[in-house]
Design a protein around this motif. Structure first.
Motif, mmCIF file in Angstrom:
data_model
loop_
_atom_site.group_PDB
_atom_site.id
_atom_site.type_symbol
_atom_site.label_atom_id
_atom_site.label_comp_id
_atom_site.label_asym_id
_atom_site.label_seq_id
_atom_site.Cartn_x
_atom_site.Cartn_y
_atom_site.Cartn_z
ATOM 1 N N GLY A 188 -9.486 -7.225 3.610
ATOM 2 C CA GLY A 188 -8.614 -7.452 2.458
ATOM 3 C C GLY A 188 -7.873 -6.224 1.971
ATOM 4 N N GLU A 189 -8.007 -5.137 2.688
ATOM 5 C CA GLU A 189 -7.365 -3.893 2.282
ATOM 6 C C GLU A 189 -5.897 -3.878 2.699
ATOM 7 O OE1 GLU A 189 -8.875 0.731 2.381
ATOM 8 O OE2 GLU A 189 -9.112 -0.418 4.208
ATOM 9 N N PHE A 190 -5.087 -3.167 1.936
ATOM 10 C CA PHE A 190 -3.692 -2.939 2.295
ATOM 11 C C PHE A 190 -3.577 -1.470 2.678
ATOM 12 C CE2 PHE A 190 0.745 -4.644 1.288
ATOM 13 C CZ PHE A 190 1.394 -3.690 2.043
ATOM 14 N N ILE A 191 -3.419 -1.202 3.961
ATOM 15 C CA ILE A 191 -3.267 0.197 4.361
ATOM 16 C C ILE A 191 -1.879 0.409 4.954
ATOM 17 C CG2 ILE A 191 -5.743 0.422 4.874
ATOM 18 C CD1 ILE A 191 -4.373 0.999 7.860
ATOM 19 N N TYR A 216 -4.986 -11.256 9.462
ATOM 20 C CA TYR A 216 -4.466 -9.893 9.584
ATOM 21 C C TYR A 216 -2.959 -9.938 9.607
ATOM 22 C CZ TYR A 216 -9.127 -10.118 11.475
ATOM 23 O OH TYR A 216 -10.449 -10.412 11.640
ATOM 24 N N LEU A 217 -2.348 -9.214 8.687
ATOM 25 C CA LEU A 217 -0.887 -9.179 8.637
ATOM 26 C C LEU A 217 -0.438 -7.784 9.074
ATOM 27 C CD1 LEU A 217 1.714 -10.679 7.865
ATOM 28 C CD2 LEU A 217 1.367 -9.912 5.504
ATOM 29 N N LEU A 218 0.271 -7.732 10.188
ATOM 30 C CA LEU A 218 0.703 -6.456 10.749
ATOM 31 C C LEU A 218 2.210 -6.339 10.549
ATOM 32 C CD1 LEU A 218 -1.273 -6.639 14.140
ATOM 33 C CD2 LEU A 218 -2.094 -5.885 11.893
ATOM 34 N N ILE A 259 -1.751 -4.140 7.526
ATOM 35 C CA ILE A 259 -1.449 -2.830 8.095
ATOM 36 C C ILE A 259 0.063 -2.703 8.123
ATOM 37 C CG2 ILE A 259 -1.730 -1.249 10.037
ATOM 38 C CD1 ILE A 259 -4.208 -2.788 10.847
ATOM 39 N N PHE A 260 0.574 -1.728 7.385
ATOM 40 C CA PHE A 260 2.010 -1.605 7.134
ATOM 41 C C PHE A 260 2.496 -0.265 7.677
ATOM 42 C CE2 PHE A 260 5.758 -0.712 4.622
ATOM 43 C CZ PHE A 260 6.318 -1.940 4.307
ATOM 44 N N LEU A 278 2.711 0.773 -2.038
ATOM 45 C CA LEU A 278 2.137 -0.466 -1.514
ATOM 46 C C LEU A 278 0.633 -0.435 -1.296
ATOM 47 C CD1 LEU A 278 4.754 -1.460 1.221
ATOM 48 C CD2 LEU A 278 4.246 -2.722 -0.882
ATOM 49 N N SER A 279 0.123 0.697 -0.818
ATOM 50 C CA SER A 279 -1.189 0.578 -0.188
ATOM 51 C C SER A 279 -2.372 1.065 -1.005
ATOM 52 C CB SER A 279 -1.170 1.256 1.186
ATOM 53 O OG SER A 279 -0.391 2.404 1.173
ATOM 54 N N ASP A 280 -3.533 0.579 -0.612
ATOM 55 C CA ASP A 280 -4.802 1.082 -1.148
ATOM 56 C C ASP A 280 -5.124 2.433 -0.537
ATOM 57 O OD1 ASP A 280 -5.412 -1.291 -2.587
ATOM 58 O OD2 ASP A 280 -6.045 -2.232 -0.714
#
Ligand code: ADP
Ligand code: ADP
Length: 229
Positions: A34-37, A158-160, A192-193, A204-206
């Motif tokens: 669930g993390e946004f990296i 998973y969203l890449l 994963i961005f 955006l990210s954690d």
């Protein structure tokens, strides 16, 4: 709660002249569920390479990826990845609805379910009234929204995302970044961005995973603790 383990992943390409290009040098990192990296670094540092390896679109020369105890191949076969590229590849002869529908058709999702998911995803990306339009009738930002809706059609775990907004103007990009966080809050997927834009990655990210210039090595992992919009 580690979900994705990147273990000593290296990538050496061989170009047409037969020269070896070391694109990634023993990168290791853990990504939580669930993390946004974001993967941040200058052009050519191997961000796309790492994303493609995680997505099972490319085999690393060394190291491995473990996702919930499985391989990227297992995850890809189960269609648990949603992928968004810099330019959304949309079919101009299909309406927005039917573009979003495509992955579900391929996976044999029943028609009724497809229709309700198209409505849900259109609403999620803010394109409720645009389903019957054709991609060429939409702005670049809206086309990328369609790309996101299509990536979410199979409810991926998973969203890449590979520099999804880098072709857009500053204003559109800021709005899409805000909306992406809202979308992510509702989908709960691990994101994963990939970006070379420092403020974007921080916004955006954690966690920001910083890679060194070519060849990409882990330079820093930065925890971001800013309030979400
Ligand atoms: P980034 O996404 O950070 O811009 P890439 O992963 O696209 O970086 O590329 C990393 C390095 O690998 C670059 O030096 C690039 O030129 C090289 N590279 C990428 N793809 C190939 C390929 N198919 N063949 C040879 N070299 C490649
Ligand atoms: P609506 O359901 O509002 O009429 P569309 O007709 O654009 O919207 O498409 C939504 C659903 O209809 C999707 O499930 C899509 O697969 C299906 N559909 C429409 N036309 C076709 C077609 N020619 N071939 C396969 N599926 C279609």
């Amino acid at each position: 709660e580690t979900q994705i383990q990147v273990k000593d992943v290296s990538m050496v390409y061989t170009n047409n002249a037969g020269e070896k290009i070391n694109a990634l040098d023993s990168v290791s990192l853990d990504i939580k569920e669930g993390e946004f990296i974001s993967l941040l670094g200058p052009s050519g540092c191997g961000k796309t390479t790492l994303l493609r390896i995680i997505a099972d679109l490319l085999q690393p020369t060394d190291g491995e990826i473990i996702i919930d105890g499985q391989s990227p191949r297992d995850i890809r076969i189960k269609q648990e990845y949603g992928i968004v590229f810099q330019q959304p590849v949309l079919y101009d002869w299909r309406t927005v609805r039917r573009n979003i529908c495509l992955p579900m058709e391929i996976m044999g999702v029943p028609k009724k379910e497809r229709t309700s998911r198209i409505d849900e995803k259109l609403d999620l990306v803010g394109l409720k009234d645009f389903g019957k339009k054709y991609p060429f009738e939409l702005s670049g930002g809206m086309q990328q929204r369609v790309g996101i809706a299509r990536a979410l059609a199979l409810n991926p775990k998973y969203l890449l995302m590979d520099e999804p907004f880098s072709a857009l103007d500053e204003f559109t990009r800021e709005k899409l970044n805000e909306d992406l966080l809202e979308i992510w809050g509702k989908t709960k997927s691990t994101v994963i961005f990939v970006t070379h834009n420092i403020p974007e990655s921080v916004f955006l990210s954690d966690r920001v995973i910083v890679l060194t210039p070519h060849p990409g090595k882990l330079a820093a992992v930065v925890d971001i603790d800013l309030p979400r919009p």
